[in-house]
Design a protein around this motif. Structure first.
Motif, PDB file in Angstrom:
ATOM      1  N   PRO A 181       0.829  -1.205   0.000  1.00  9.06           N
ATOM      2  CA  PRO A 181       0.000   0.000   0.000  1.00  9.06           C
ATOM      3  C   PRO A 181       0.868   1.262   0.000  1.00  9.06           C
ATOM      4  CG  PRO A 181      -0.268  -1.245   2.059  1.00  9.06           C
ATOM      5  CD  PRO A 181       0.590  -2.071   1.163  1.00  9.06           C
ATOM      6  N   ASP A 182       0.304   2.348  -0.509  1.00 12.38           N
ATOM      7  CA  ASP A 182       1.093   3.572  -0.709  1.00 12.38           C
ATOM      8  C   ASP A 182       1.831   4.023   0.538  1.00 12.38           C
ATOM      9  OD1 ASP A 182       0.184   3.416  -3.219  1.00 12.38           O
ATOM     10  OD2 ASP A 182      -1.220   5.103  -3.097  1.00 12.38           O
ATOM     11  N   ASP A 199      -1.684   1.861  -5.014  1.00 11.97           N
ATOM     12  CA  ASP A 199      -3.103   1.811  -4.643  1.00 11.97           C
ATOM     13  C   ASP A 199      -3.999   2.322  -5.773  1.00 11.97           C
ATOM     14  OD1 ASP A 199      -2.694   0.630  -2.195  1.00 11.97           O
ATOM     15  OD2 ASP A 199      -2.612   2.518  -1.088  1.00 11.97           O
TER      16      ASP A 199
END
Lengths: 339, 98
Positions: free
Chosen positions: A218-219, A239
């Motif tokens: 995830p970012d 994402d």
């Protein structure tokens, strides 16, 4: 097919001198102006290292990616399916070669990069460490894995590094057949007997989560995205790409009459493209098991050892061919010189 | 085996003539032991979907390239010579298309 940016970020070496800083500023200006950087142009060392790693990992993924599908070539249900699967596997080999050629322009030889893959030093996409247990997996891979790959690869056609961008344009042109042939297999199974439809559902159950993981962490956790974004290597975050993939996936799944194995899947009204009922918003997936992702990357996926063992065996068994070709070329060159 | 370095194979540049009447255009590169194998590999690698009618294979090390650092010296003078272009010259409208 895919780049996950798997290893740790490079710790950028401190700029050597004012000269280096000037060149770096010029370089960034060119990137900001959407100019393409070519092999002979000046580039920061960290840019070169990041791209060498990303493109070679991408190439390795294409080569390793032939193995799960190669598993079903001899057992394809019809001659048509067999011919298309063979063509797809051949394309993957081609994509690997385009990408090795692009990576080589940065200074490392293909042989060095390939040796890194065989020794286990280099990584490749996590997705290829999952087994292909049934024929439906050929459908699921084409539809989902190649579908996710296309999401990732289309923005790479505009990557700041010219040789990589040009390789990706060729790859993307060829890749759309892969996704369509996969979906066609799924449609045929879903319109078949209850057993065939159950086989399609089982494949979807096994590939859904690993495909969401393909876009990378995830970012918030993705450590070197920022620099890659500034360098215009990366155009969308992990994402953002995962979201695009999911929004496309849900209606395709509905058409097949299958169910995504995600109890928390929900539609959230808000910004976004309209669905076919006219609602605006995005599909949201449940929480991803990132521990599984890290385990697969660390070499503990279901097929990691098998994949590398297969490549090593092929490389070893092909050694005599490489030697014979080199010896023949040397002999011909010598005779030409003597004549 | 993986601790033994794989020897390098020569690099070749591939050019394809896509249609009769067009020039050969650079499409990429590949590795092969000699020109015969390079030609066969180019056929497999770069023409799987009817991309062309003719292939050229050139050893990569036979190419001499201009240095990007010399870009100004090499190419700027042509930019400042606008009189090499037809639009530099005024021809009275009455004369019509020339």
């Amino acid at each position: 097919m895919y780049t996950q940016g798997l290893s740790n970020p490079d710790t950028a070496a401190p700029a050597k001198a004012a000269e280096g800083a000037g060149l770096a500023a010029r370089f960034q200006e060119r990137v900001d102006a959407e100019e393409r950087i070519e092999a002979n142009d000046w580039m920061p060392d960290a840019y070169r290292r990041t791209l060498t790693r990303q493109i070679s990992q991408h190439a390795h993924s294409e080569i390793i990616g032939m193995l799960p599908e190669g598993n079903w070539v001899t057992r394809a249900p019809t001659l048509r399916r067999k011919a298309t699967l063979l063509a797809k596997v051949q394309d993957e080999a081609g994509h690997g070669l385009y990408l090795y050629a692009a990576a080589e322009t940065l200074g490392r030889s293909r042989e060095e990069m390939f040796d890194d893959l065989l020794s286990g030093k280099a990584k490749y996409s996590s997705i290829f460490n999952y087994p292909t247990l049934t024929w439906a997996d050929m459908g699921a891979i084409g539809w989902l894995v190649d579908g996710a790959a296309i999401m990732n690869q289309i923005p790479l056609c505009r990557c700041s590094y010219g040789p990589y961008a040009r390789a990706m344009i060729r790859v993307c042109k060829e890749e759309s057949f892969h996704q369509r042939q996969g979906y066609e297999i799924m449609v045929a199974l879903c319109r078949g007997t209850p057993e065939q439809k159950a086989m399609a559902q089982d494949a979807l159950n096994r590939w859904y989560w690993p495909c969401l993981m393909m876009f990378g962490p995830p970012d918030g956790d993705s450590t070197h995205s920022d620099q890659s974004t500034r360098w215009k290597i990366k155009r969308f975050s992990n994402d953002e790409l995962r979201q695009k993939f999911l929004d496309a996936l849900v209606p395709q799944t509905e058409f097949l009459g299958l169910t995504l194995p995600d109890a928390d899947l929900r539609f959230e009204l808000g910004e976004g493209d309209a669905t076919k009922d006219g609602a605006r918003g995005h599909w949201r997936h449940g929480s991803i098991n990132w521990d599984e992702f890290r385990q697969v990357l660390a070499g503990n996926g279901p097929c990691n050892r098998e994949r590398i063992a297969a490549r090593r065996r092929a490389h070893k068994e092909g050694a005599w061919v490489r030697e014979a070709a080199a010896a023949y070329a040397a002999k011909q060159a010598k005779q030409k010189l003597a004549a | 085996m993986s601790d033994v370095k794989t020897p390098n194979t020569p690099l070749w540049e591939v050019f394809i003539r896509s249609r009769n009447g067009l020039a050969h255009k650079h499409v990429g590169s590949l590795h092969a032991a000699d020109s015969t194998l390079a030609l066969q590999a180019a056929r497999d690698l770069y023409t799987r979907r009817g991309e062309g009618l003719s292939l050229w294979i050139v050893p990569s090390n036979a190419i001499t390239a201009s240095d990007p650092a010399d870009k100004g010296m090499m190419f700027e003078p042509t930019v400042s010579k606008a009189y090499r272009h037809p639009t530099f010259y005024d021809v009275p409208d009455e004369v019509g298309h020339m």
